[in-house]
Write a protein that holds these residues in place. Structure first.
Motif, mmCIF file in Angstrom:
data_model
loop_
_atom_site.group_PDB
_atom_site.id
_atom_site.type_symbol
_atom_site.label_atom_id
_atom_site.label_comp_id
_atom_site.label_asym_id
_atom_site.label_seq_id
_atom_site.Cartn_x
_atom_site.Cartn_y
_atom_site.Cartn_z
ATOM 1 N N SER A 63 0.016 -10.423 -2.422
ATOM 2 C CA SER A 63 0.456 -9.692 -1.225
ATOM 3 C C SER A 63 1.922 -9.292 -1.327
ATOM 4 O O SER A 63 2.300 -8.167 -0.978
ATOM 5 C CB SER A 63 0.240 -10.553 0.020
ATOM 6 N N LEU A 64 2.747 -10.213 -1.824
ATOM 7 C CA LEU A 64 4.167 -9.905 -2.007
ATOM 8 C C LEU A 64 4.361 -8.810 -3.042
ATOM 9 O O LEU A 64 5.215 -7.920 -2.875
ATOM 10 C CB LEU A 64 4.934 -11.167 -2.420
ATOM 11 N N LEU A 65 3.559 -8.862 -4.113
ATOM 12 C CA LEU A 65 3.663 -7.843 -5.154
ATOM 13 C C LEU A 65 3.286 -6.470 -4.600
ATOM 14 O O LEU A 65 3.979 -5.471 -4.860
ATOM 15 C CB LEU A 65 2.763 -8.206 -6.329
ATOM 16 N N ILE A 66 2.187 -6.404 -3.857
ATOM 17 C CA ILE A 66 1.754 -5.136 -3.256
ATOM 18 C C ILE A 66 2.821 -4.603 -2.304
ATOM 19 O O ILE A 66 3.142 -3.408 -2.293
ATOM 20 C CB ILE A 66 0.423 -5.319 -2.508
ATOM 21 N N LEU A 68 6.067 -5.242 -2.390
ATOM 22 C CA LEU A 68 7.221 -4.809 -3.160
ATOM 23 C C LEU A 68 6.987 -3.446 -3.797
ATOM 24 O O LEU A 68 7.846 -2.549 -3.731
ATOM 25 C CB LEU A 68 7.544 -5.850 -4.241
ATOM 26 N N VAL A 69 5.813 -3.279 -4.398
ATOM 27 C CA VAL A 69 5.481 -1.995 -5.027
ATOM 28 C C VAL A 69 5.446 -0.885 -3.983
ATOM 29 O O VAL A 69 5.943 0.228 -4.219
ATOM 30 C CB VAL A 69 4.137 -2.090 -5.772
ATOM 31 N N SER A 70 4.884 -1.181 -2.811
ATOM 32 C CA SER A 70 4.798 -0.174 -1.747
ATOM 33 C C SER A 70 6.180 0.260 -1.287
ATOM 34 O O SER A 70 6.429 1.456 -1.079
ATOM 35 C CB SER A 70 4.012 -0.735 -0.555
ATOM 36 N N ILE A 71 7.091 -0.704 -1.132
ATOM 37 C CA ILE A 71 8.461 -0.377 -0.721
ATOM 38 C C ILE A 71 9.154 0.471 -1.776
ATOM 39 O O ILE A 71 9.823 1.475 -1.457
ATOM 40 C CB ILE A 71 9.254 -1.670 -0.460
ATOM 41 N N ILE A 72 8.990 0.086 -3.062
ATOM 42 C CA ILE A 72 9.620 0.840 -4.151
ATOM 43 C C ILE A 72 9.086 2.266 -4.193
ATOM 44 O O ILE A 72 9.843 3.238 -4.332
ATOM 45 C CB ILE A 72 9.389 0.126 -5.497
#
Length: 355
Positions: A63-66, A68-72
């Protein structure tokens, strides 16, 4: 566990398609399509595994990875105009002012326009018009993003090609000359890559492939590109007897078409082993032309200055859109129809008020 079986079967099928295209049919934009679909299905399979085993550590980490990727991705898309404007200035300073060197500027202006529409969305006009405009812009931007990503993926994957040193001919594709007669940096990189392969093949096998320098004379050039390229190669140690010139072509398709005619005339056969050389961003498009011409040749890429890559990728994407114009026109019409349907739905279907 049974939920995993259809996803796993689909993933195996997509990976098989991707492998087939990578090895035997790489001269196609489908190379990126199969790779991206494989990654998507792999992600779905991973999510299914997490949901089955319900491991809290994996759930939180994923969830944190998703997030982070979404924010980037979000910041990258909304603020990309800054990079595009800076890049346009650099390209202008090094390559001069022209439409082809202003593509990143145009892209930056487009990003600013999209940002304004989404962040400062004015509520004007009837509801059906707003529904039409929102649907149209959302679908169009989504389609552009998908096709750009597929173009970038395909270009990168196409470079995973390491040809055997057994070629009979090395075609070096031309590009514009500086001041009408000089080989510039981009073109010089192509020629140097061809010369490098030429020397490596001689060192490994003792076989001397012939270098074909392909390019006609533009309206602002003092001599054909092929002749300037051959002169450059001879000055860099290639024997003139190992070179041929194609000096009639005016585009990539003709580069390959006319060079094949020279190869068949020079060798007296139609099954010579051939590679072509261009800048790394351009090899995929040239490869697609080779496939359309039924010319068995795959490309190797020469390095491109980093500052020029964004501009080059935009140009390649536009070229692919034109190359597949019937398909893209059909998609565009479909987007308009969906937007009209959404607008009509809002206009004629009464909305039930929330109590």
């Amino acid at each position: 566990m049974s939920i995993l079986i259809p996803t796993a079967i689909l993933l195996v099928g997509l990976l098989s398609l991707f492998s087939t295209y990578l090895i035997k049919r790489r001269n196609s934009l489908l190379l990126g399509v199969w790779a991206n679909l494989s990654l998507l299905v792999m992600l779905i399979l991973f999510i299914q595994l997490i949901s089955i085993y319900n491991n809290r550590f994996w759930v939180i980490g994923f969830s944190l990875l998703i997030a982070l990727v979404s924010i980037i991705v979000f910041l990258g898309l909304t603020l990309s105009f800054v990079f595009f404007f800076i890049n346009a200035f650099i390209v202008w300073r090094r390559e001069g002012y022209s439409l082809s060197s202003s593509l990143t500027l145009i892209a930056g202006v487009g990003v600013v326009g999209v940002d304004i529409l989404f962040f400062f969305n004015p509520q004007f006009g009837p509801a059906w018009l707003q529904a039409f405009a929102t649907t149209f812009l959302t679908l169009l931007i989504g389609y552009v993003m998908l096709t750009v990503w597929n173009t970038i993926s395909s270009i990168i994957l196409y470079r995973l090609y390491f040809p055997k040193k057994d070629k009979d001919y090395i075609i070096v594709l031309g590009s514009g000359l500086i001041d009408g007669y000089k080989v510039g940096r981009l073109l010089g990189n192509r020629i140097n890559k061809g010369i490098q392969f030429y020397h490596e093949e001689i060192a490994e096998t003792g076989k001397h492939p012939k270098l074909i320098f392909s390019g006609g004379q533009g309206g602002d050039e003092l001599l054909p590109e092929g002749e300037a390229m051959q002169k450059y190669a001879v000055e860099h140690g290639v024997p003139e007897t190992d070179t041929l010139i194609e000096n009639k072509s005016v585009n990539t398709k003709e580069n390959l078409q006319f060079s094949r005619q020279i190869i068949e005339k020079d060798s007296g056969k139609t099954d010579s082993k051939v590679i072509f050389v261009s800048n790394n961003y351009h090899t995929l498009r040239a490869g697609i032309y080779a496939r359309k011409l039924k010319f068995d040749a795959t490309g190797v890429g020469a390095p491109t200055p980093f500052y020029f890559l964004p501009n080059a990728v935009i140009r390649e994407h536009l070229a692919f859109l034109v190359m597949n114009k019937r398909w893209n026109i059909a998609i565009f019409i479909g987007i308009i129809l969906l937007a009209i349907i959404m607008g009509l739905t809002v206009a004629f279907v009464p909305m039930t008020p929330i109590k």
